[in-house]
Design a protein around this motif. Structure first.
Motif, mmCIF file in Angstrom:
data_model
loop_
_atom_site.group_PDB
_atom_site.id
_atom_site.type_symbol
_atom_site.label_atom_id
_atom_site.label_comp_id
_atom_site.label_asym_id
_atom_site.label_seq_id
_atom_site.Cartn_x
_atom_site.Cartn_y
_atom_site.Cartn_z
ATOM 1 N N PHE A 1 0.812 -1.219 0.000
ATOM 2 C CA PHE A 1 0.000 0.000 0.000
ATOM 3 C C PHE A 1 0.848 1.273 0.000
ATOM 4 N N LEU A 2 1.966 1.262 -0.711
ATOM 5 C CA LEU A 2 2.815 2.444 -0.807
ATOM 6 C C LEU A 2 2.687 3.143 -2.151
ATOM 7 N N ILE A 3 2.312 2.410 -3.195
ATOM 8 C CA ILE A 3 2.169 2.996 -4.534
ATOM 9 C C ILE A 3 0.891 2.483 -5.178
ATOM 10 N N GLU A 4 0.562 3.096 -6.325
ATOM 11 C CA GLU A 4 -0.606 2.672 -7.095
ATOM 12 C C GLU A 4 -0.253 2.728 -8.578
ATOM 13 N N TRP A 5 -0.632 1.690 -9.316
ATOM 14 C CA TRP A 5 -0.435 1.669 -10.764
ATOM 15 C C TRP A 5 -1.509 2.526 -11.415
ATOM 16 N N MET A 6 -1.113 3.308 -12.436
ATOM 17 C CA MET A 6 -2.043 4.128 -13.204
ATOM 18 C C MET A 6 -1.734 3.912 -14.682
ATOM 19 N N ASP A 7 -2.553 4.478 -15.558
ATOM 20 C CA ASP A 7 -2.310 4.338 -16.996
ATOM 21 C C ASP A 7 -0.966 4.941 -17.402
ATOM 22 N N THR A 8 -0.560 6.016 -16.746
ATOM 23 C CA THR A 8 0.667 6.720 -17.113
ATOM 24 C C THR A 8 1.902 6.221 -16.377
ATOM 25 N N GLY A 9 1.738 5.268 -15.473
ATOM 26 C CA GLY A 9 2.862 4.758 -14.693
ATOM 27 C C GLY A 9 2.420 4.450 -13.284
ATOM 28 N N VAL A 10 3.263 4.751 -12.330
ATOM 29 C CA VAL A 10 2.935 4.499 -10.933
ATOM 30 C C VAL A 10 3.058 5.803 -10.155
ATOM 31 N N ARG A 11 2.326 5.873 -9.034
ATOM 32 C CA ARG A 11 2.419 7.062 -8.200
ATOM 33 C C ARG A 11 2.485 6.644 -6.739
ATOM 34 N N VAL A 12 3.085 7.495 -5.930
ATOM 35 C CA VAL A 12 3.204 7.266 -4.503
ATOM 36 C C VAL A 12 1.874 7.628 -3.853
ATOM 37 N N LEU A 13 1.386 6.777 -2.972
ATOM 38 C CA LEU A 13 0.153 7.056 -2.237
ATOM 39 C C LEU A 13 0.453 7.944 -1.033
ATOM 40 N N SER A 14 -0.499 8.795 -0.698
ATOM 41 C CA SER A 14 -0.378 9.569 0.535
ATOM 42 C C SER A 14 -0.613 8.626 1.713
ATOM 43 N N ILE A 15 -0.312 9.096 2.903
ATOM 44 C CA ILE A 15 -0.520 8.275 4.093
ATOM 45 C C ILE A 15 -2.000 7.939 4.243
ATOM 46 N N GLY A 16 -2.859 8.921 4.020
ATOM 47 C CA GLY A 16 -4.297 8.689 4.130
ATOM 48 C C GLY A 16 -4.796 7.658 3.136
ATOM 49 N N GLU A 17 -4.337 7.754 1.892
ATOM 50 C CA GLU A 17 -4.734 6.774 0.873
ATOM 51 C C GLU A 17 -4.260 5.383 1.245
ATOM 52 N N SER A 18 -3.040 5.313 1.734
ATOM 53 C CA SER A 18 -2.469 4.024 2.129
ATOM 54 C C SER A 18 -3.287 3.387 3.250
ATOM 55 N N LEU A 19 -3.625 4.177 4.254
ATOM 56 C CA LEU A 19 -4.416 3.663 5.369
ATOM 57 C C LEU A 19 -5.806 3.227 4.919
ATOM 58 N N LEU A 20 -6.446 4.020 4.061
ATOM 59 C CA LEU A 20 -7.773 3.664 3.559
ATOM 60 C C LEU A 20 -7.739 2.366 2.765
ATOM 61 N N LYS A 21 -6.771 2.232 1.877
ATOM 62 C CA LYS A 21 -6.678 1.016 1.062
ATOM 63 C C LYS A 21 -6.431 -0.217 1.930
ATOM 64 N N CYS A 22 -5.589 -0.068 2.927
ATOM 65 C CA CYS A 22 -5.317 -1.182 3.833
ATOM 66 C C CYS A 22 -6.574 -1.569 4.596
ATOM 67 N N GLN A 23 -7.279 -0.570 5.112
ATOM 68 C CA GLN A 23 -8.487 -0.863 5.873
ATOM 69 C C GLN A 23 -9.563 -1.460 4.975
ATOM 70 N N MET A 24 -9.680 -0.967 3.753
ATOM 71 C CA MET A 24 -10.680 -1.509 2.826
ATOM 72 C C MET A 24 -10.415 -2.974 2.514
ATOM 73 N N ARG A 25 -9.161 -3.340 2.429
ATOM 74 C CA ARG A 25 -8.834 -4.716 2.094
ATOM 75 C C ARG A 25 -9.033 -5.671 3.270
ATOM 76 N N TYR A 26 -8.670 -5.243 4.473
ATOM 77 C CA TYR A 26 -8.637 -6.175 5.592
ATOM 78 C C TYR A 26 -9.779 -6.042 6.595
#
Length: 91
Positions: free
Chosen positions: A47-72
């Motif tokens: 949960f540190l990066i995200e793939w996009m059409d143009t490449g990859v980007r670094v996730l913010s802390i909030g995005e990282s926490l949300l994605k982790c919580q959504m998954r688990y």
């Protein structure tokens, strides 16, 4: 070199580089494209990066926490759909 060391280098290159396509990260790091792609996959699973059409980007802390919580957390009331946070549909 250990995978963790490679991931550290790739992640920090992404923080300081505007071009974040895997091939440009490979050129900047000196690693081959397969090594960079493997590192990016590990960083995404962490949960540190995200793939996009143009490449990859670094996730913010909030995005990282949300994605982790959504998954688990099965009781979490939101989900991501096409990059948009939406309320889960009631069953």
């Amino acid at each position: 070199m250990k995978d963790e060391d490679i991931d550290w280098i790739i992640y920090h290159l992404m923080l300081h580089q505007t071009a974040r396509a895997p091939d440009s990260l490979a050129a900047a790091s000196g690693f081959d494209l397969i090594t960079v792609t493997s590192s990016l996959q590990r960083l995404e699973r962490s949960f540190l990066i995200e793939w996009m059409d143009t490449g990859v980007r670094v996730l913010s802390i909030g995005e990282s926490l949300l994605k982790c919580q959504m998954r688990y957390d099965e009781s979490f009331p939101y989900t991501f759909e096409n990059g948009v946070i939406k309320a889960k549909k009631k069953e």
